[in-house]
Design an enzyme around this catalytic site. Structure first.
Site, mmCIF file in Angstrom:
data_model
loop_
_atom_site.group_PDB
_atom_site.id
_atom_site.type_symbol
_atom_site.label_atom_id
_atom_site.label_comp_id
_atom_site.label_asym_id
_atom_site.label_seq_id
_atom_site.Cartn_x
_atom_site.Cartn_y
_atom_site.Cartn_z
ATOM 1 N N LYS A 47 -97.964 -25.508 61.863
ATOM 2 C CA LYS A 47 -96.747 -25.341 63.377
ATOM 3 C C LYS A 47 -96.023 -24.133 63.546
ATOM 4 O O LYS A 47 -95.163 -23.720 62.453
ATOM 5 C CB LYS A 47 -95.965 -26.646 62.976
ATOM 6 C CG LYS A 47 -94.922 -27.129 64.671
ATOM 7 C CD LYS A 47 -95.974 -27.001 65.834
ATOM 8 C CE LYS A 47 -96.954 -27.657 65.853
ATOM 9 N NZ LYS A 47 -98.144 -27.311 66.769
ATOM 10 N N ARG B 146 -102.712 -36.379 66.163
ATOM 11 C CA ARG B 146 -102.649 -34.815 65.904
ATOM 12 C C ARG B 146 -102.196 -34.951 64.747
ATOM 13 O O ARG B 146 -102.132 -35.263 64.227
ATOM 14 C CB ARG B 146 -101.234 -33.928 66.927
ATOM 15 C CG ARG B 146 -100.016 -34.763 67.470
ATOM 16 C CD ARG B 146 -99.046 -34.448 67.413
ATOM 17 N NE ARG B 146 -98.953 -33.925 65.921
ATOM 18 C CZ ARG B 146 -98.299 -34.598 64.870
ATOM 19 N NH1 ARG B 146 -98.245 -35.610 64.243
ATOM 20 N NH2 ARG B 146 -97.875 -34.036 63.543
ATOM 21 N N GLY B 147 -101.954 -33.656 63.842
ATOM 22 C CA GLY B 147 -102.424 -33.708 63.164
ATOM 23 C C GLY B 147 -103.746 -33.157 61.670
ATOM 24 O O GLY B 147 -104.335 -33.915 62.907
ATOM 25 N N ALA B 148 -104.105 -32.053 61.677
ATOM 26 C CA ALA B 148 -104.902 -31.924 60.841
ATOM 27 C C ALA B 148 -105.725 -32.750 60.210
ATOM 28 O O ALA B 148 -106.529 -33.041 60.589
ATOM 29 C CB ALA B 148 -105.333 -30.400 59.838
ATOM 30 N N ASP C 42 -102.175 -26.599 58.496
ATOM 31 C CA ASP C 42 -103.029 -26.446 59.421
ATOM 32 C C ASP C 42 -104.761 -26.242 58.756
ATOM 33 O O ASP C 42 -105.668 -26.645 58.987
ATOM 34 C CB ASP C 42 -103.631 -26.128 60.875
ATOM 35 C CG ASP C 42 -102.947 -27.367 61.779
ATOM 36 O OD1 ASP C 42 -101.474 -27.818 61.265
ATOM 37 O OD2 ASP C 42 -103.417 -28.173 62.448
ATOM 38 N N ARG D 277 -110.378 -28.696 68.879
ATOM 39 C CA ARG D 277 -108.545 -27.845 68.913
ATOM 40 C C ARG D 277 -109.112 -26.729 68.066
ATOM 41 O O ARG D 277 -110.045 -26.977 67.266
ATOM 42 C CB ARG D 277 -107.607 -28.828 68.302
ATOM 43 C CG ARG D 277 -106.829 -29.217 69.823
ATOM 44 C CD ARG D 277 -105.087 -30.286 68.899
ATOM 45 N NE ARG D 277 -104.648 -29.168 69.489
ATOM 46 C CZ ARG D 277 -103.400 -29.514 68.104
ATOM 47 N NH1 ARG D 277 -103.022 -30.681 67.790
ATOM 48 N NH2 ARG D 277 -102.109 -28.752 68.139
ATOM 49 N N GLN E 238 -92.376 -32.438 68.000
ATOM 50 C CA GLN E 238 -93.300 -33.240 67.017
ATOM 51 C C GLN E 238 -91.552 -34.022 66.186
ATOM 52 O O GLN E 238 -91.605 -35.088 65.426
ATOM 53 C CB GLN E 238 -94.309 -32.568 66.581
ATOM 54 C CG GLN E 238 -95.495 -32.706 66.663
ATOM 55 C CD GLN E 238 -95.395 -30.640 67.504
ATOM 56 O OE1 GLN E 238 -94.343 -30.787 67.857
ATOM 57 N NE2 GLN E 238 -97.223 -30.120 67.714
HETATM 58 O O1 MRU Z 1 -100.009 -29.224 66.882
HETATM 59 P P1 MRU Z 1 -99.847 -30.442 65.802
HETATM 60 O O2 MRU Z 1 -98.692 -31.650 65.945
HETATM 61 O O3 MRU Z 1 -100.982 -31.129 65.819
HETATM 62 O O4 MRU Z 1 -100.096 -30.001 64.961
HETATM 63 C C1 MRU Z 1 -99.139 -30.439 62.721
HETATM 64 C C2 MRU Z 1 -99.276 -29.462 62.472
HETATM 65 O O5 MRU Z 1 -98.637 -28.511 61.739
HETATM 66 C C3 MRU Z 1 -98.987 -29.938 61.177
HETATM 67 O O6 MRU Z 1 -97.993 -29.792 60.022
HETATM 68 C C4 MRU Z 1 -100.417 -29.727 59.915
HETATM 69 O O7 MRU Z 1 -101.096 -30.572 60.941
HETATM 70 C C5 MRU Z 1 -100.127 -31.149 58.971
HETATM 71 S S1 MRU Z 1 -100.227 -32.872 58.937
HETATM 72 C C6 MRU Z 1 -100.741 -33.285 57.795
#
Ligand code: MRU
Length: 359
Positions: A254, A54-56, A243, A97, A202
Site C-alpha cells: 500500500k 480487497r487485500g492481496a 501485494d 487489479r 483502509q
Molecule cells: O488496495 P488494497 O486495499 O487492496 O491494498 C491492500 C494492501 O496493500 C495490503 O497491505 C496487502 O494486500 C496485504 S493484505 C494481507
C-alpha cells in the site's frame, strides 16, 4: 436476511454457502456489515475493482471462486471449447487489479486444475474444490505467519502497521495484523498504532474495526504522523503486508509503506513484511518490474462523496509503492522468517508443494 452468514467470532469475509459466493462488502464498513452475492465473473471483477473485496490474498481467493462459478456455467460439450472460454474468463479476472500477484497466481492455478480433467463437469468440480482448498490454506498460512512473526514483536513496546492486513484482506486471521494478533494472544502487551491509510482509509475504516472486534487496543494516526511517532521512541517494530514480493525481496505494498520503511531505518526501528508464499513473484526480478496500480483522482479529491480538493487540480494517485529489500529487516512467511539477502530463501519458498485438494 437470515440465510446470510453472520460474522462469527472468527471473521471470515469470503463464504461459499449453498452453492453461492458471499462477500462481506468492505465499502460499507464500518457503518454496516452487508453481505453481497457474486453471481458471475462480471460481478467478481466489479467487486475486486471497486474494492468491495480487497487485500492481496482475499482477491486471489475470490478470483478462484469466480473461476469455479465460470466453469459451472460454461456450456461447452467438449474440453477444447470449454478451456477456451475458461481462459477468456481468467484473463478478465486477472486484469481486474494489476499489483497483487495473488490474483493471477490463483487464476492460473485454477486454469491448471481444469486442464488435468477430461470433462467440463469434472473440471468445474475440481476448480471448486481447489478454491475451497485455497481458502482453507490461506487461513492456516496466516496463523503460521502470526506464530512466526509474534516472536519478532516487542514484549511491551509499540508496533506500527499500515493499511488493512487483517481477516478482511485474507480468507481469515490476516498477515501483518495477524502477527500483531498472535503476539497479543501469546501474552505480549504491545501498544498498537496504525495509520489511517490515505486515500481509501483502509486503516481508519477497516483496521480500526478489526482491532476493536478483537478487543486489542489500537491508536489511529494520520499517515503523516508516522515520522513523529517513530522519533518519539514509542515504536519498537513496524510490520506491514505485501501485494507482490520480487525475487530479490523488493516489496510492493500500500502507498506509504516505503515512507514507513525509510522512516523506520532513519530511527533504527526494524521494518518487517508479513506475507504468504502466494505473494512472492519469482518471475519479477526486482521492484522496478512490479506494475503499480493508479486509481481515479476522485479517491483523493473527494471524501465520503464530498469534494475536498480545489476544482481543476491535477492528481497523481498510485495506490502502491515499492520498498527496497535493503530496508526490510525480515520477511515473515508461513514457512518461517527470512532474513536478507532474500533471493535464496524466496526461491526455496516458492518451490514448496501446493495444496490441490480439500482435506
Ligand atoms: O488496495 P488494497 O486495499 O487492496 O491494498 C491492500 C494492501 O496493500 C495490503 O497491505 C496487502 O494486500 C496485504 S493484505 C494481507
Amino acid at each position: 436476511m437470515s440465510d446470510l452468514p453472520t460474522i462469527t467470532e472468527e471473521l471470515q469475509p469470503i463464504v461459499w454457502q449453498d452453492g453461492k459466493l458471499l462477500l462481506l462488502d468492505q465499502t460499507m464498513l464500518p457503518a454496516s456489515e452487508e453481505w453481497m452475492t457474486v453471481h458471475d465473473v462480471t460481478g467478481a471483477v466489479e467487486a475486486i475493482r471497486s474494492m468491495r473485496v480487497r487485500g492481496a490474498p482475499a482477491i486471489g481467493i475470490v478470483a478462484a471462486y469466480a473461476m469455479a462459478i465460470a466453469a459451472r456455467s460454461i456450456e461447452a460439450p467438449a474440453m477444447p471449447a470449454f478451456l477456451g472460454e475458461l481462459d477468456a474468463q481468467a484473463a478478465r479476472l486477472t486484469a481486474a487489479r494489476p499489483t497483487a500477484v495473488n490474483l493471477g497466481w490463483a487464476v492460473q492455478r485454477c486454469q491448471g486444475a481444469a486442464r488435468t480433467c477430461s470433462t467440463p463437469d469434472q473440471a468445474a468440480a475440481h476448480v471448486l474444490a481447489l478454491a475451497h482448498a485455497m481458502r482453507e490454506q490461506d487461513i492456516e498460512s496466516n496463523r503460521s505467519i502470526g506464530r512466526n512473526g509474534a516472536t519478532l514483536m516487542p514484549d511491551s513496546g509499540g508496533v506500527l502497521t499500515h493499511c488493512n492486513t487483517g481477516a478482511l484482506a485474507t480468507a481469515g486471521y490476516g498477515t501483518a495484523l495477524g502477527v500483531i494478533r498472535a503476539a497479543w494472544e501469546s501474552g505480549k502487551r504491545v501498544r498498537v498504532f496504525h495509520t489511517e491509510t490515505r486515500p481509501w482509509l483502509q486503516g481508519a475504516r477497516l483496521t480500526a474495526w478489526e482491532f476493536a472486534r478483537l478487543g486489542i487496543p489500537a491508536t489511529l494516526l494520520v499517515d503523516s504522523a508516522a515520522g513523529a511517532l517513530m522519533a518519539s521512541g514509542h515504536v519498537g517494530a513496524v510490520v506491514t503486508g505485501a501485494d507482490r514480493i520480487a525475487a530479490n525481496g523488493d516489496t510492493a505494498n500500500k502507498i506509504g509503506t516505503y515512507s514507513l520503511a525509510a522512516l523506520a531505518a532513519a530511527n533504527g526501528i526494524p521494518f518487517y513484511v508479513a506475507a504468504p508464499f502466494s505473494t512472492v513473484d519469482p518471475n519479477v526480478q526486482s521492484g522496478a518490474d512490479i506494475p503499480v496500480e493508479e486509481r481515479p483522482a476522485t479517491e483523493i479529491t473527494s471524501l465520503a462523496g464530498q469534494r475536498i480538493a480545489a476544482e481543476g487540480v491535477e492528481v497523481w494517485n498510485p495506490v502502491f509503492d515499492v520498498t527496497p529489500a535493503g530496508l526490510i529487516a525480515a520477511i515473515i512467511t508461513e514457512h518461517g522468517v527470512l532474513r536478507p539477502p532474500y533471493e535464496a530463501g524466496l526461491h526455496a519458498l516458492v518451490a514448496q508443494p501446493e495444496v490441490t485438494e480439500v482435506a
